[in-house]
Scaffold this motif. Structure first.
Motif, PDB file in Angstrom:
ATOM      1  N   PRO A   1       6.903  52.627  -6.491  1.00 29.03           N
ATOM      2  CA  PRO A   1       6.949  51.697  -7.632  1.00 29.03           C
ATOM      3  C   PRO A   1       7.735  50.433  -7.320  1.00 29.03           C
TER       4      PRO A   1
ATOM      5  N   ARG B   1       8.138  63.331  -3.008  1.00 30.00           N
ATOM      6  CA  ARG B   1       8.212  62.997  -4.425  1.00 30.00           C
ATOM      7  C   ARG B   1       9.056  61.749  -4.650  1.00 30.00           C
ATOM      8  N   TYR B   2      10.112  61.659  -3.856  1.00 30.00           N
ATOM      9  CA  TYR B   2      10.978  60.491  -4.024  1.00 30.00           C
ATOM     10  C   TYR B   2      10.233  59.215  -3.644  1.00 30.00           C
TER      11      TYR B   2
ATOM     12  N   GLU C   1       7.068  58.775  -3.751  1.00 29.47           N
ATOM     13  CA  GLU C   1       6.010  58.513  -4.717  1.00 29.47           C
ATOM     14  C   GLU C   1       6.566  57.934  -6.010  1.00 29.47           C
ATOM     15  N   GLN C   2       7.680  58.472  -6.439  1.00 26.94           N
ATOM     16  CA  GLN C   2       8.156  58.115  -7.773  1.00 26.94           C
ATOM     17  C   GLN C   2       9.186  57.008  -7.784  1.00 26.94           C
TER      18      GLN C   2
ATOM     19  N   ALA D   1      17.001  57.881 -12.119  1.00 26.14           N
ATOM     20  CA  ALA D   1      15.985  56.834 -12.264  1.00 26.14           C
ATOM     21  C   ALA D   1      16.496  55.500 -12.792  1.00 26.14           C
TER      22      ALA D   1
ATOM     23  N   ALA E   1      15.832  62.417  -9.868  1.00 28.90           N
ATOM     24  CA  ALA E   1      14.980  61.904 -10.938  1.00 28.90           C
ATOM     25  C   ALA E   1      15.830  61.462 -12.113  1.00 28.90           C
TER      26      ALA E   1
END
Lengths: 198, 198, 198, 198
Positions: free
Chosen positions: B133, B125-126, B128-129, B74, B71
């Motif tokens: 996107p 999670r990866y 999704e985030q 990013a 994260a």
DNA sequence: CAATAATCGAGACGGTACGTCGCGTCTTGGG
DNA sequence: CCCAAGACGCGACGTACCGTCTCGATTATTG
């Protein structure tokens, strides 16, 4: 007389081919169950009904065992029928798409993409023995298409190959849903026709 | 006195922000050096000059630490300028291609493709985030192209998106050579024009 | 033609006497080098230039091999000359003392004292075939001394035997220095005269 | 305040004294059950309710563990009462004789006599810390006897000590029968009076 | 003389203990 | 209540030796 392969018969008891295959099978199953390095050599040996020494006599470490296990999966690509480039590409894309969903093969991509530095020789060998042959087969179909005039003469074969394999393999990574029927065909068609207007 | 965020200051010594950042940095470096799960928490703590308890007080397990480390990487996607679909796609493909070569980001794909079952929450999670996107951004550009008439009205947006991202990411997995200049453009053009004759 | 021993020649190749002796020699050396159960059968076979099967065909397990190896060392005790009890005891004590320093024989006592539970049959056989004959020989000399009047009539033969052999063997266990000359004589004299004043 | 021993308290969690003692106890029991090197470190750890690492953190190998286990058995010799040399010698001989029958102590002699080359440091340390103190205590009683006139002035203290300890320990090696009552006294008396006529 | 049979050296076999290493938790003394 | 340090229980790793087995080759007796 010679041993099975005609080679000069080294002294001592020959290595058991049964054991070898049992180990590889157990490894493949373990990879499917637990993931590339969730595999535990002790379990592999136990499930193969084999002592650990028998395993390590053949493969010096986990990495070498994994190399061999993946090699034993060598799923033959379909030979292009040679009638239509489109049909041949679709057939190969379907095999790739199916493989990407099979947990055992999915592990192969794990190797390729993820474990490269943990198991560098595994990665290198896998690319050489599995990835490249597949890519080359697709390239050869594309080149044939250019030659026959089915494909544009200025086709960038490498780029097209990457777009085709990438699309198929990128789909639903981690998904458990099977590819929709016709998925491979739609990818091939999009690539053939292009998406730009006109 | 209040803690950093102004919340009502729990009793006891506040957590060290220095330690937190040092741990994340050490984790990111370790991922680059040893691979996603070649990371050893003990080394991370040692390299961060931190006790293991300090690490586990913040993240319950390796997976959570890895989530946090990714994260922190990013990398923002470029916002499409909106003038030309082709240019926007090329810009985004370049970012993807560059990232695929950066060993730190390369590890992200490792996650996606390889460690899914070992670290399922990390993968989820990866995706999704980070993944979604990016995909959605590319889809939106493609949809805009259909709306403006730059792309064929029957364009299969999902397929096109997969072909684009897949080609860029499939290239040279494990390679250390940087993408040739113009690579992203060539991928986009191949997809736009199609490769079929006519 | 008959085999060596004149017995009616079983069919098949006869066992190699060379191999047998080489194995025993290698075992004795190994015992001297590594201790009673520091011996490794694989090394014994290798040093004897023999396959492991050849070893196990003769002796079913390590213990049996050790039994045979010790038996092959059978060092004969000197026969008492019978003139003087004191001289006979000294002669026997000297042999014991010398043996206690020889690493090969030292291993025998190791057996006696240490490996009893690991190799119980070895211990039993060693006691029966080596220890008891020696003890009995000493007892007989002592009994003769009582009969001839050289020793006190109330001599406790068993106790005297234990004191004599125990002193000789207890000396310098683990020492590498040879017994001082006259050591055996001094032990015998101390025992004969007693150490109490008057 | 300081840690237990007043030393400057190293950082980190201190080693568990419970674990240490549990390991030693388990080792002593295992020695009694299975013999000096029938001991298996894995079992010791398991029976002590301890991880193997905890064991190896303290003792680098089996040998070191055995050293410590034997040291923990340190059976104190009775202090000589000082009234009569004969009585003191008997008391000490009785302790030795009793110890020689106790399987746990019997293992100690195994060490001394048998495992010297397999576990050389164990032997050296055991001799230094257990054997020598006992011998020295007996020597001191003998020397006292010479000084007080209870023993002959020309007594060879070393020889007498060896005869005494050797007789006691040589008796019934491997026997399970306890020493007859009065055994120790008979040994001491034989040594004091001598066995020669007159 | 051919067939049979037990031997030979070599080394692989299934087990099991070894000593090492990393995980995630726990426990010190000291801010 | 946090910190650095480091010990804790657990369990997989890869090594080494046991006693057994399986090779091809050799060497005797028997038909």
């Amino acid at each position: 007389m010679r041993t099975e392969a005609g080679r000069p018969g080294r002294p001592g008891r020959p290595r058991s081919e049964r054991a070898e295959q049992a180990i590889l099978d157990a490894t493949v199953h373990a990879i499917g169950d637990c993931g590339v390095d969730g595999v535990r050599c002790e379990d592999v040996a136990a499930r193969a009904g084999v002592g650990k020494a028998t395993l390590y006599r053949r493969w010096a470490c986990k990495e070498d065992l994994l190399i061999a296990a993946f090699a034993s999966l060598a799923a033959p690509l379909p030979q292009p029928r040679g009638e239509s480039v489109r049909e041949d590409l679709i057939a190969m894309a379907e095999v790739l798409a199916e493989g990407a969903m099979d947990p055992r093969y999915a592990r192969q991509f794990a190797l390729l993409h993820g474990e490269g530095e943990r198991y560098p020789r595994l990665l290198a060998r896998y690319k050489e023995q599995v990835i490249e042959p597949r890519r080359e087969l697709i390239r050869s179909v594309l080149r044939r298409g250019v030659a026959t005039g089915e494909l544009r003469p200025d086709t960038d074969v490498e780029i097209a190959m990457l777009a085709l394999t990438g699309a198929v393999m990128a789909r639903g990574k981690g998904d458990t849903t099977p590819a929709a029927p016709g998925f491979a065909a739609r990818v091939v068609d999009a690539l053939l026709r292009g998406i730009a207007a006109r």
